[in-house]
Write a protein that holds these residues in place. Structure first.
Motif, PDB file in Angstrom:
ATOM      1  N   THR A  21       5.076 -21.334  32.442  1.00  0.00           N
ATOM      2  CA  THR A  21       3.709 -21.749  32.123  1.00  0.00           C
ATOM      3  C   THR A  21       3.076 -20.817  31.101  1.00  0.00           C
ATOM      4  OG1 THR A  21       3.435 -22.713  34.316  1.00  0.00           O
ATOM      5  CG2 THR A  21       1.417 -22.187  33.101  1.00  0.00           C
ATOM      6  N   ARG A  22       3.218 -19.534  31.317  1.00  0.00           N
ATOM      7  CA  ARG A  22       2.637 -18.554  30.394  1.00  0.00           C
ATOM      8  C   ARG A  22       3.266 -18.667  29.009  1.00  0.00           C
ATOM      9  NH1 ARG A  22       3.484 -13.535  34.107  1.00  0.00           N
ATOM     10  NH2 ARG A  22       2.961 -12.351  32.242  1.00  0.00           N
ATOM     11  N   CYS A  23       4.589 -18.846  28.965  1.00  0.00           N
ATOM     12  CA  CYS A  23       5.282 -18.968  27.671  1.00  0.00           C
ATOM     13  C   CYS A  23       4.887 -20.245  26.947  1.00  0.00           C
ATOM     14  CB  CYS A  23       6.793 -18.953  27.871  1.00  0.00           C
ATOM     15  SG  CYS A  23       7.428 -17.328  28.286  1.00  0.00           S
ATOM     16  N   SER A  24       4.666 -21.314  27.687  1.00  0.00           N
ATOM     17  CA  SER A  24       4.311 -22.596  27.056  1.00  0.00           C
ATOM     18  C   SER A  24       2.999 -22.500  26.283  1.00  0.00           C
ATOM     19  CB  SER A  24       4.241 -23.708  28.101  1.00  0.00           C
ATOM     20  OG  SER A  24       3.079 -23.594  28.889  1.00  0.00           O
ATOM     21  N   LYS A  25       2.166 -21.542  26.649  1.00  0.00           N
ATOM     22  CA  LYS A  25       0.882 -21.351  25.966  1.00  0.00           C
ATOM     23  C   LYS A  25       0.989 -20.450  24.742  1.00  0.00           C
ATOM     24  CE  LYS A  25      -1.518 -21.879  30.346  1.00  0.00           C
ATOM     25  NZ  LYS A  25      -2.251 -21.196  31.411  1.00  0.00           N
ATOM     26  N   LYS A  26       2.114 -19.751  24.608  1.00  0.00           N
ATOM     27  CA  LYS A  26       2.252 -18.753  23.542  1.00  0.00           C
ATOM     28  C   LYS A  26       3.247 -19.128  22.441  1.00  0.00           C
ATOM     29  CE  LYS A  26      -0.492 -15.837  25.619  1.00  0.00           C
ATOM     30  NZ  LYS A  26      -1.873 -15.831  25.182  1.00  0.00           N
ATOM     31  N   ASP A  28       5.677 -22.139  20.248  1.00  0.00           N
ATOM     32  CA  ASP A  28       5.742 -23.532  19.804  1.00  0.00           C
ATOM     33  C   ASP A  28       6.715 -24.335  20.653  1.00  0.00           C
ATOM     34  OD1 ASP A  28       3.975 -23.105  17.570  1.00  0.00           O
ATOM     35  OD2 ASP A  28       5.646 -22.085  16.574  1.00  0.00           O
ATOM     36  N   THR A  57       8.549 -29.132  35.014  1.00  0.00           N
ATOM     37  CA  THR A  57       7.909 -28.708  33.754  1.00  0.00           C
ATOM     38  C   THR A  57       7.517 -29.901  32.878  1.00  0.00           C
ATOM     39  OG1 THR A  57      10.050 -28.460  32.629  1.00  0.00           O
ATOM     40  CG2 THR A  57       9.141 -26.504  33.733  1.00  0.00           C
ATOM     41  N   TYR A  60       4.529 -29.999  30.397  1.00  0.00           N
ATOM     42  CA  TYR A  60       4.491 -29.148  29.204  1.00  0.00           C
ATOM     43  C   TYR A  60       5.331 -29.784  28.094  1.00  0.00           C
ATOM     44  CZ  TYR A  60       3.073 -25.903  32.871  1.00  0.00           C
ATOM     45  OH  TYR A  60       2.449 -25.322  33.933  1.00  0.00           O
ATOM     46  N   ASN A  62       5.995 -28.903  25.138  1.00  0.00           N
ATOM     47  CA  ASN A  62       6.771 -27.975  24.299  1.00  0.00           C
ATOM     48  C   ASN A  62       7.877 -27.243  25.072  1.00  0.00           C
ATOM     49  OD1 ASN A  62       4.822 -26.454  25.719  1.00  0.00           O
ATOM     50  ND2 ASN A  62       4.828 -24.867  24.153  1.00  0.00           N
TER      51      ASN A  62
END
Length: 159
Positions: A21-26, A28, A57, A60, A62
């Motif tokens: 989740t955190r990576c999906s926000k940071k 592409d 997932t 998300y 991306n």
């Protein structure tokens, strides 16, 4: 930027999902790369692990889920990844992960490794502990999503 978050995810836990989740926000694109390690005894097949992660997932756009075997660095090159994501639960994780990141950098200088410190509520959590608790028919509901809980409990109830 393309990030790869590799692991065996046997099973995927709330700690793993927090990192995703955190990576999906940071980034592409985030590729959750499920390792198919023939030498490791797993509870879930590679197909089951990939399917569970895809379902968990799906919100998300991306995030992609894939599997690989062999060297992570070869897979990262193939996917043209910029970053390898590794979660750290404790100081004990850091030494091993740092060593692996140095090997990877030597083999593929273009790649970076980013360490994400686990949320404190997941700092004790590991797939191995979840499997052990489930094997004794303990309550794993606070460690894994309901989908995973049902599947892992059905595996251990059959034994």
């Amino acid at each position: 930027m393309i990030a790869i978050y590799p692991g065996s995810f046997d099973p995927i836990t709330y700690g793993h999902l927090d990192i995703i989740t955190r990576c999906s926000k940071k980034f592409d694109k985030v590729i959750v790369a499920v390792l198919n390690n023939q030498n490791k005894k797993v509870v879930f097949s590679i197909e089951d692990r990939v399917a569970m992660i895809k379902e968990l997932t799906s919100e998300y756009p991306n995030v992609q889920v894939d599997n690989f075997d062999g060297l992570l660095i070869d897979y990262a090159k193939k996917k043209e990844a910029d970053v390898i994501i590794r979660g750290l639960r404790a100081v004990s994780d850091y030494e091993y992960e740092m060593q692996m990141s140095l090997y990877n950098k030597q083999l593929y200088p273009e790649i970076e490794t980013m360490f994400l410190v686990s949320d404190t509520k997941y700092s004790y959590l590991s797939s191995s502990i979840v499997k052990e608790i489930a094997s004794y028919h303990g309550d794993i509901s606070s460690f894994v999503p309901p989908l995973v809980e049902v599947k892992i409990n059905s595996k251990y109830r059959c034994e």
